[in-house]
Write a protein that holds these residues in place. Structure first.
Motif, PDB file in Angstrom:
ATOM      1  N   GLY A 172      -8.936   6.099   6.018  1.00  0.00           N
ATOM      2  CA  GLY A 172     -10.295   6.013   5.482  1.00  0.00           C
ATOM      3  C   GLY A 172     -10.456   4.921   4.454  1.00  0.00           C
ATOM      4  O   GLY A 172     -11.515   4.798   3.833  1.00  0.00           O
ATOM      5  N   TRP A 173      -9.440   4.079   4.280  1.00  0.00           N
ATOM      6  CA  TRP A 173      -9.527   2.961   3.346  1.00  0.00           C
ATOM      7  C   TRP A 173      -8.496   1.907   3.732  1.00  0.00           C
ATOM      8  O   TRP A 173      -7.583   2.155   4.526  1.00  0.00           O
ATOM      9  CB  TRP A 173      -9.295   3.427   1.898  1.00  0.00           C
ATOM     10  CG  TRP A 173      -7.900   3.953   1.651  1.00  0.00           C
ATOM     11  CD1 TRP A 173      -7.447   5.216   1.900  1.00  0.00           C
ATOM     12  CD2 TRP A 173      -6.793   3.217   1.143  1.00  0.00           C
ATOM     13  NE1 TRP A 173      -6.115   5.318   1.583  1.00  0.00           N
ATOM     14  CE2 TRP A 173      -5.685   4.111   1.107  1.00  0.00           C
ATOM     15  CE3 TRP A 173      -6.616   1.905   0.709  1.00  0.00           C
ATOM     16  CZ2 TRP A 173      -4.432   3.724   0.658  1.00  0.00           C
ATOM     17  CZ3 TRP A 173      -5.360   1.517   0.249  1.00  0.00           C
ATOM     18  CH2 TRP A 173      -4.284   2.416   0.230  1.00  0.00           C
ATOM     19  N   GLY A 174      -8.615   0.739   3.149  1.00  0.00           N
ATOM     20  CA  GLY A 174      -7.666  -0.345   3.353  1.00  0.00           C
ATOM     21  C   GLY A 174      -7.791  -1.303   2.185  1.00  0.00           C
ATOM     22  O   GLY A 174      -8.535  -1.038   1.231  1.00  0.00           O
ATOM     23  N   LEU A 187       0.830  -1.197   0.000  1.00  0.00           N
ATOM     24  CA  LEU A 187       0.000   0.000   0.000  1.00  0.00           C
ATOM     25  C   LEU A 187       0.868   1.251   0.000  1.00  0.00           C
ATOM     26  O   LEU A 187       1.945   1.263   0.606  1.00  0.00           O
ATOM     27  CB  LEU A 187      -0.921   0.023   1.235  1.00  0.00           C
ATOM     28  CG  LEU A 187      -1.807  -1.197   1.492  1.00  0.00           C
ATOM     29  CD1 LEU A 187      -2.658  -0.966   2.743  1.00  0.00           C
ATOM     30  CD2 LEU A 187      -2.691  -1.501   0.296  1.00  0.00           C
ATOM     31  N   THR A 188       0.394   2.269  -0.661  1.00  0.00           N
ATOM     32  CA  THR A 188       0.971   3.612  -0.557  1.00  0.00           C
ATOM     33  C   THR A 188      -0.192   4.565  -0.293  1.00  0.00           C
ATOM     34  O   THR A 188      -1.370   4.148  -0.310  1.00  0.00           O
ATOM     35  CB  THR A 188       1.697   4.017  -1.851  1.00  0.00           C
ATOM     36  OG1 THR A 188       0.746   4.110  -2.928  1.00  0.00           O
ATOM     37  CG2 THR A 188       2.792   3.003  -2.198  1.00  0.00           C
ATOM     38  N   GLU A 189       0.098   5.809  -0.114  1.00  0.00           N
ATOM     39  CA  GLU A 189      -0.979   6.764   0.128  1.00  0.00           C
ATOM     40  C   GLU A 189      -1.888   6.909  -1.093  1.00  0.00           C
ATOM     41  O   GLU A 189      -3.022   7.361  -0.975  1.00  0.00           O
ATOM     42  CB  GLU A 189      -0.388   8.126   0.516  1.00  0.00           C
ATOM     43  CG  GLU A 189       0.320   8.108   1.859  1.00  0.00           C
ATOM     44  CD  GLU A 189       0.880   9.471   2.233  1.00  0.00           C
ATOM     45  OE1 GLU A 189       0.739  10.406   1.404  1.00  0.00           O
ATOM     46  OE2 GLU A 189       1.442   9.605   3.320  1.00  0.00           O
ATOM     47  N   GLU A 190      -1.374   6.509  -2.251  1.00  0.00           N
ATOM     48  CA  GLU A 190      -2.172   6.628  -3.479  1.00  0.00           C
ATOM     49  C   GLU A 190      -3.109   5.448  -3.700  1.00  0.00           C
ATOM     50  O   GLU A 190      -4.067   5.553  -4.472  1.00  0.00           O
ATOM     51  CB  GLU A 190      -1.248   6.773  -4.704  1.00  0.00           C
ATOM     52  CG  GLU A 190      -0.502   8.098  -4.783  1.00  0.00           C
ATOM     53  CD  GLU A 190       0.613   8.190  -3.763  1.00  0.00           C
ATOM     54  OE1 GLU A 190       1.204   7.122  -3.445  1.00  0.00           O
ATOM     55  OE2 GLU A 190       0.882   9.300  -3.267  1.00  0.00           O
ATOM     56  N   GLU A 244      -3.990  -2.399   6.176  1.00  0.00           N
ATOM     57  CA  GLU A 244      -4.231  -0.958   6.071  1.00  0.00           C
ATOM     58  C   GLU A 244      -2.993  -0.204   6.555  1.00  0.00           C
ATOM     59  O   GLU A 244      -2.133  -0.763   7.247  1.00  0.00           O
ATOM     60  CB  GLU A 244      -5.451  -0.547   6.893  1.00  0.00           C
ATOM     61  CG  GLU A 244      -5.295  -0.752   8.374  1.00  0.00           C
ATOM     62  CD  GLU A 244      -6.517  -0.308   9.178  1.00  0.00           C
ATOM     63  OE1 GLU A 244      -6.349  -0.004  10.363  1.00  0.00           O
ATOM     64  OE2 GLU A 244      -7.628  -0.271   8.606  1.00  0.00           O
ATOM     65  N   LEU A 245      -2.922   1.050   6.182  1.00  0.00           N
ATOM     66  CA  LEU A 245      -1.853   1.915   6.647  1.00  0.00           C
ATOM     67  C   LEU A 245      -2.182   2.420   8.044  1.00  0.00           C
ATOM     68  O   LEU A 245      -3.340   2.419   8.474  1.00  0.00           O
ATOM     69  CB  LEU A 245      -1.673   3.096   5.688  1.00  0.00           C
ATOM     70  CG  LEU A 245      -1.249   2.738   4.250  1.00  0.00           C
ATOM     71  CD1 LEU A 245      -1.300   3.988   3.361  1.00  0.00           C
ATOM     72  CD2 LEU A 245       0.144   2.127   4.233  1.00  0.00           C
ATOM     73  N   ALA A 246      -1.155   2.859   8.768  1.00  0.00           N
ATOM     74  CA  ALA A 246      -1.361   3.390  10.112  1.00  0.00           C
ATOM     75  C   ALA A 246      -2.172   4.689  10.048  1.00  0.00           C
ATOM     76  O   ALA A 246      -2.249   5.340   9.009  1.00  0.00           O
ATOM     77  CB  ALA A 246      -0.007   3.635  10.785  1.00  0.00           C
TER      78      ALA A 246
END
Length: 203
Positions: free
Chosen positions: A168-170, A89-92, A162-164
């Motif tokens: 709002g998404w995973g 995962l990345t922020e994008e 999911e990111l830390a």
């Protein structure tokens, strides 16, 4: 003559008396006089001890598959998704690669997803033996489980990452045997309530 008879008689009496203790002893040794009832101490046999009841087994939590706990990953951290597939995962958005060298991307910033409303996406690729499914869930912080249900009713739990923080998404992923024509994807919270559902579609 009379004196000799008396003397002989006396010898017989003495001999008889002398023999009496021996005879008495022999009789006593062969047949002792019965003694009175001997005192006996009777010990009552201990009552059988009932086995201690086995401790009650602890109640088991409801099975929720591998997605019962959402895994938090760092941006760019590769997750081994099975069968040579890597997911990160990345922020994008969600990225994944396949053993054949292909690399794929599902954006969460291109404006195609309404991150204010619970929803879920589905991408699938595979061959004749297995299919790799993955997607993005979004619009809720209560996401705890994603399931795939094929047209036969067989349901498979997916894993969630999911990111830390609170992005709002995973993302979710799972591998299933090939052969199913369609899969319905369901997003649930920890209490089993349906947050969003994507109707059956071809894999």
């Amino acid at each position: 003559m009379t004196r000799m008879k008396t003397y002989a008689t006396g010898l017989c009496v003495v001999a008889a008396l002398a023999a009496s203790p021996t005879v008495a002893s022999a009789i006593t040794a062969q047949a002792p006089a019965p003694a009175g009832p001997a005192a006996r101490t009777v010990t009552a046999a201990p009552a059988p001890t009932a086995p201690a009841p086995a401790p009650a087994a602890p109640a088991l939590p409801a099975a929720k598959g591998p997605s019962a706990q959402v895994r938090t990953v760092a941006p760019g951290e590769r997750v081994h998704a099975g069968h040579g597939v890597r997911l990160w995962l990345t922020e994008e958005g969600k990225h994944w690669s396949t053993p054949g060298g292909g690399e794929n991307f599902r954006s969460v910033t291109d404006g195609n997803l309404d991150l204010t409303t619970p929803g879920v996406t589905h991408q699938a690729e595979g061959g004749t033996k297995r299919v790799f499914h993955s997607g993005v869930h979004y619009g809720t912080e209560d996401a705890a489980r994603v399931t795939l249900t094929d047209e036969t009713g067989r349901t498979t739990d997916a894993a969630l990452v999911e990111l830390a923080g609170e992005p709002g998404w995973g993302a979710w992923y799972v591998t299933t045997p090939a052969g199913a024509a369609t899969h319905t994807v369901t997003l649930l919270d920890s209490a089993g309530r349906v947050l969003a559902q994507l109707p059956g579609r071809a894999s």
